[in-house]
Design an enzyme around this catalytic site. Structure first.
Site, mmCIF file in Angstrom:
data_model
loop_
_atom_site.group_PDB
_atom_site.id
_atom_site.type_symbol
_atom_site.label_atom_id
_atom_site.label_comp_id
_atom_site.label_asym_id
_atom_site.label_seq_id
_atom_site.Cartn_x
_atom_site.Cartn_y
_atom_site.Cartn_z
ATOM 1 N N HIS A 13 -14.700 -71.233 135.212
ATOM 2 C CA HIS A 13 -14.989 -72.573 135.743
ATOM 3 C C HIS A 13 -14.768 -73.654 134.687
ATOM 4 O O HIS A 13 -14.693 -73.382 133.477
ATOM 5 C CB HIS A 13 -16.429 -72.639 136.244
ATOM 6 C CG HIS A 13 -17.433 -72.375 135.161
ATOM 7 N ND1 HIS A 13 -17.814 -73.340 134.244
ATOM 8 C CD2 HIS A 13 -18.117 -71.253 134.824
ATOM 9 C CE1 HIS A 13 -18.690 -72.829 133.399
ATOM 10 N NE2 HIS A 13 -18.892 -71.555 133.724
ATOM 11 N N GLU A 56 -22.395 -65.097 137.152
ATOM 12 C CA GLU A 56 -22.534 -64.887 135.707
ATOM 13 C C GLU A 56 -23.621 -63.868 135.409
ATOM 14 O O GLU A 56 -24.512 -63.611 136.236
ATOM 15 C CB GLU A 56 -22.866 -66.230 135.026
ATOM 16 C CG GLU A 56 -23.012 -66.174 133.511
ATOM 17 C CD GLU A 56 -21.775 -65.688 132.771
ATOM 18 O OE1 GLU A 56 -21.406 -64.494 132.942
ATOM 19 O OE2 GLU A 56 -21.194 -66.476 131.993
#
Length: 199
Positions: A9, A88
């Site tokens: 990201h 994550e």
């Protein structure tokens, strides 16, 4: 042979403030939005044609993929899913705290944070590898573009292509793109390349 495009990201407010993210979230900064646009341009310039799209369900990954889609005509018609397996690694009680308080490398914490609610390395590896294998299988020989996070991408890379080395071998820049060749018969990934489009 099909290709997996696995992308981190864009920069977030937590990245900028040097705070631990993990499962907690923060919006993209203006630079993070620009990084995502640069990555989108790279896909366009290299005529990348995925069969499907995926991202972690966290907002920073979803927004990064939104920008890639907005900047590439035709991507908006592709199948897209939020994948819990791409989230994550969890850092337990350290999430949201200053990175300076972190007792281990956030890129390779191993099992050091299990006692404070973090992921074990084995469970994190199992979910990301399983998710990306499934996505490649569902693409039926087509390419997959997926957006995830630095530590979970690093764990996947070191699992699937441990001998691939580059100058960003541990710390993966925001919006860097890792490419993997996928062997559908063996269900293996190889030939890692890391493209840093954000600098």
């Amino acid at each position: 042979m099909a290709t997996l495009y696995l992308m981190r990201h864009g920069q977030t407010e937590f990245n900028l403030k040097k705070l631990v993210q993990g499962h907690c979230d923060a919006p993209l900064t203006p630079l993070g939005i620009e990084q995502a646009r640069r990555a989108a341009a790279w896909y366009r310039e290299h005529d990348v044609r995925p069969a499907r799209l995926a991202s972690s369900p966290l907002g920073r990954a979803r927004r990064t993929l939104d920008i890639v889609i907005e900047e590439n005509p035709g991507f908006e018609t592709l199948p897209r899913t939020d994948e819990d397996g791409l989230i994550e690694r969890c850092y337990g009680t350290y999430e949201g705290r200053p990175m300076s308080e972190f007792p281990v490398s956030p890129w390779m914490p191993g099992d050091a944070l299990v006692d404070v609610g973090g992921d074990s390395e084995a469970s994190a590896r199992e979910r990301v590898v399983g998710t990306l294998r499934r996505l490649m299988s569902e693409a039926a020989g087509g390419n997959v573009l997926a957006v995830a996070h630095g530590a979970i991408i690093n764990l996947f890379k070191l699992t699937m292509a441990p001998h691939a080395r580059c100058e960003q071998d541990v710390t993966l820049s925001n919006c860097c793109i890792l490419t993997f060749d996928y062997n559908s018969a063996a269900k293996t990934f190889a030939n890692t390349q890391i493209i840093n489009v954000a600098d």
